[in-house]
Write an enzyme that holds these catalytic residues in place. Sequence first.
Site, PDB file in Angstrom:
ATOM      1  N   ARG A 186       8.349  -0.811  17.567  1.00  0.00           N
ATOM      2  CA  ARG A 186       9.173  -0.759  16.359  1.00  0.00           C
ATOM      3  C   ARG A 186      10.615  -1.000  16.807  1.00  0.00           C
ATOM      4  O   ARG A 186      11.418  -0.092  16.901  1.00  0.00           O
ATOM      5  CB  ARG A 186       9.030   0.575  15.619  1.00  0.00           C
ATOM      6  CG  ARG A 186       7.688   0.763  14.954  1.00  0.00           C
ATOM      7  CD  ARG A 186       7.613   0.144  13.560  1.00  0.00           C
ATOM      8  NE  ARG A 186       7.091  -1.208  13.524  1.00  0.00           N
ATOM      9  CZ  ARG A 186       6.298  -1.674  12.563  1.00  0.00           C
ATOM     10  NH1 ARG A 186       5.919  -0.916  11.583  1.00  0.00           N
ATOM     11  NH2 ARG A 186       5.899  -2.922  12.557  1.00  0.00           N
TER      12      ARG A 186
ATOM     13  N   TYR B 220     -17.721  -2.764 -13.321  1.00  0.00           N
ATOM     14  CA  TYR B 220     -16.607  -3.688 -13.068  1.00  0.00           C
ATOM     15  C   TYR B 220     -15.388  -3.288 -13.900  1.00  0.00           C
ATOM     16  O   TYR B 220     -14.254  -3.319 -13.428  1.00  0.00           O
ATOM     17  CB  TYR B 220     -17.037  -5.114 -13.430  1.00  0.00           C
ATOM     18  CG  TYR B 220     -15.991  -6.152 -13.090  1.00  0.00           C
ATOM     19  CD1 TYR B 220     -15.988  -6.779 -11.844  1.00  0.00           C
ATOM     20  CD2 TYR B 220     -14.989  -6.495 -14.004  1.00  0.00           C
ATOM     21  CE1 TYR B 220     -15.026  -7.705 -11.526  1.00  0.00           C
ATOM     22  CE2 TYR B 220     -14.021  -7.427 -13.685  1.00  0.00           C
ATOM     23  CZ  TYR B 220     -14.045  -8.038 -12.445  1.00  0.00           C
ATOM     24  OH  TYR B 220     -13.084  -8.957 -12.134  1.00  0.00           O
TER      25      TYR B 220
ATOM     26  N   PHE C 143       5.514  -9.590  14.616  1.00  0.00           N
ATOM     27  CA  PHE C 143       4.942  -8.529  15.451  1.00  0.00           C
ATOM     28  C   PHE C 143       3.432  -8.443  15.325  1.00  0.00           C
ATOM     29  O   PHE C 143       2.766  -7.947  16.224  1.00  0.00           O
ATOM     30  CB  PHE C 143       5.587  -7.169  15.128  1.00  0.00           C
ATOM     31  CG  PHE C 143       5.324  -6.671  13.731  1.00  0.00           C
ATOM     32  CD1 PHE C 143       6.180  -7.004  12.692  1.00  0.00           C
ATOM     33  CD2 PHE C 143       4.236  -5.862  13.452  1.00  0.00           C
ATOM     34  CE1 PHE C 143       5.944  -6.540  11.396  1.00  0.00           C
ATOM     35  CE2 PHE C 143       3.994  -5.388  12.170  1.00  0.00           C
ATOM     36  CZ  PHE C 143       4.850  -5.733  11.138  1.00  0.00           C
TER      37      PHE C 143
ATOM     38  N   PHE D 181      10.756  -1.055   4.626  1.00  0.00           N
ATOM     39  CA  PHE D 181       9.538  -1.089   5.415  1.00  0.00           C
ATOM     40  C   PHE D 181       9.201  -2.565   5.609  1.00  0.00           C
ATOM     41  O   PHE D 181       9.611  -3.398   4.808  1.00  0.00           O
ATOM     42  CB  PHE D 181       8.412  -0.329   4.681  1.00  0.00           C
ATOM     43  CG  PHE D 181       7.150  -0.237   5.486  1.00  0.00           C
ATOM     44  CD1 PHE D 181       7.106   0.581   6.599  1.00  0.00           C
ATOM     45  CD2 PHE D 181       6.024  -0.982   5.154  1.00  0.00           C
ATOM     46  CE1 PHE D 181       5.952   0.652   7.372  1.00  0.00           C
ATOM     47  CE2 PHE D 181       4.866  -0.899   5.926  1.00  0.00           C
ATOM     48  CZ  PHE D 181       4.839  -0.085   7.028  1.00  0.00           C
ATOM     49  N   THR D 182       8.488  -2.882   6.676  1.00  0.00           N
ATOM     50  CA  THR D 182       8.264  -4.303   7.025  1.00  0.00           C
ATOM     51  C   THR D 182       7.704  -5.117   5.851  1.00  0.00           C
ATOM     52  O   THR D 182       8.263  -6.160   5.488  1.00  0.00           O
ATOM     53  CB  THR D 182       7.281  -4.413   8.207  1.00  0.00           C
ATOM     54  OG1 THR D 182       6.145  -3.592   7.933  1.00  0.00           O
ATOM     55  CG2 THR D 182       7.931  -3.963   9.511  1.00  0.00           C
TER      56      THR D 182
ATOM     57  N   LYS E  53      -2.502   6.525   3.961  1.00  0.00           N
ATOM     58  CA  LYS E  53      -1.848   7.577   4.751  1.00  0.00           C
ATOM     59  C   LYS E  53      -2.368   8.941   4.265  1.00  0.00           C
ATOM     60  O   LYS E  53      -3.451   9.334   4.630  1.00  0.00           O
ATOM     61  CB  LYS E  53      -0.324   7.457   4.617  1.00  0.00           C
ATOM     62  CG  LYS E  53       0.201   6.001   4.610  1.00  0.00           C
ATOM     63  CD  LYS E  53       0.325   5.397   5.976  1.00  0.00           C
ATOM     64  CE  LYS E  53       0.583   3.895   5.997  1.00  0.00           C
ATOM     65  NZ  LYS E  53       1.820   3.419   5.438  1.00  0.00           N
TER      66      LYS E  53
ATOM     67  N   ASP F 106       8.684   4.673  -3.189  1.00  0.00           N
ATOM     68  CA  ASP F 106       7.564   4.398  -2.287  1.00  0.00           C
ATOM     69  C   ASP F 106       7.079   5.749  -1.751  1.00  0.00           C
ATOM     70  O   ASP F 106       7.717   6.367  -0.903  1.00  0.00           O
ATOM     71  CB  ASP F 106       8.020   3.485  -1.144  1.00  0.00           C
ATOM     72  CG  ASP F 106       6.884   3.146  -0.173  1.00  0.00           C
ATOM     73  OD1 ASP F 106       5.858   3.861  -0.163  1.00  0.00           O
ATOM     74  OD2 ASP F 106       7.028   2.162   0.587  1.00  0.00           O
TER      75      ASP F 106
END
Length: 480
Positions: free
Chosen positions: A386, A79, A452, A131-132, A263, A222
């Site tokens: 998009r 942990y 969306f 970005f969203t 990604k 990012d």
Amino acid sequence: MQITLSSGKTIPMEMHKVRIVQQTWLHPIDRRHRAMQEAGFNTFLLRSRDIFLDMLTDSGTNAMSDNQLAAMMVSDDAYAGSESFFKLADAVKEMLGFALTIPVHQGRAAEHLIAKTFVKPGQACIMNYHFTTTKAHFEMAGGVVLELYQDEALKTQSDNPFKGDIDLDKLTKTIDELGAENVAFIRMEATTNLIGGQPFSMRNLQAVREICNQHNIMLVFDGSLLMENAFFIQQREQPERNVADIAREMMTMVDLYYMSARKGPAVRGGMIAMNDQALFDRLLPLVPLFEGFSTYGGMSTKEIEAMAVGLREMLSGDIAGSGAEMVAFFVRRMVEENLPVVTPAGGLACHVDVSRFLPHIPQTEYPAGALAAAFFLVSGVRGMERGTISTDRDIDGNDVPAGVELMRLALPRRVYTMSHIEYAVDRLKWLFEHRELVRGLTWISEPPVLRFFFGRLAPIGQWDVQLRKAFCTEFGDDAM
Ligand SMILES: *Cc1c(COP(=O)(O)O)cnc(C)c1O
């Protein structure tokens, strides 16, 4: 890597072989139609079993390597103080040069912690593009998102190699007007996801760093699509260098780095990294509260092991550009067939330019959403809207027309082949020839934030029935 054939044509060349496969099914149009109706004409609400090729996203859907899978077998589930975490921290130090690493369960979790820690109400969050999830988190913390992209960024037909650059004149002007104390940070998104995975240049990042120094503003990076941005810098700006070197130099300009590991590293997780102990100390108290103890941060230790391997692999020469080269092939095939597509090719997906594909549908009737629904109907391929649906309403409840209307066809890395791409291009071509049959969409139920994801819509005037009829006339009732 690309190989030049004896004909002079180039094709993407995969520097890997496939040893585990997953079956996929291409169902007849009848089933696809029912599935689309049940999904409220929103591709996010489709079930995987009804989909042939899933090009919704490149997030969490990339193929892992044998070495990643092997690493998962030796994970340490402690942990606190897990050895798996220290392997990740070592990989971050070696590949990105950051001494301090905080694992989090995915990219938006990093955004959540950064928003809570560094965004004060009324402060500006300046960026090359949003970005969203980024925008939603920073605004929820009271921040004002300012996107200072160059005018060229939203041009869908372009040969500008760095459409992701921040506009430096606008940046200096904005800081002067606001006062540096009213700027939470400047955020650079390495390949701007929403405008087609377009990169920024090393030169632009260096200039932003200098401006940050002048005004004592924090530079947040990012890096969810870092490997593609580094690859494009290598291809378009610094051909003499290797991708890993370029990435490391980029990192020397960054105060606070975060990424989705879903990604490039091909795992399910994310992280925040930095060198400044004071930044770390400000973030740390929130980690156990929202994510988990600081050595697992809500991730499975198996995924942490695979992330350590994935971070090293993603910046290696053969892998960094392999996804981008498949995308480039997809885009080139679209151009060859005279289909409207965003150029130059970006890093993560082929972006269909919907304003030129369906010019007869006004933005108030969501052309990009209509195209995603229509394309699934005629192909079984799932893409993502998009456009204006992905942009939430303003505080007065008005629709905000998106700067560009796109349908994104993401290519999960190392998952799809040239045959899959040829099929998608062919069905898009058929759809383009029958585009006048496609009409707009209207809301059935519309959530107030990130609509969306869960919103349900209906075709205006049952155009789906006409489109299906035309398809069956050409390909038969049981047509795939
Ligand atoms: C995917 C992505 C995110 C969000 O990451 P998740 O892991 O999906 O939460 C943030 N920024 C960029 C640029 C992304 O591509």
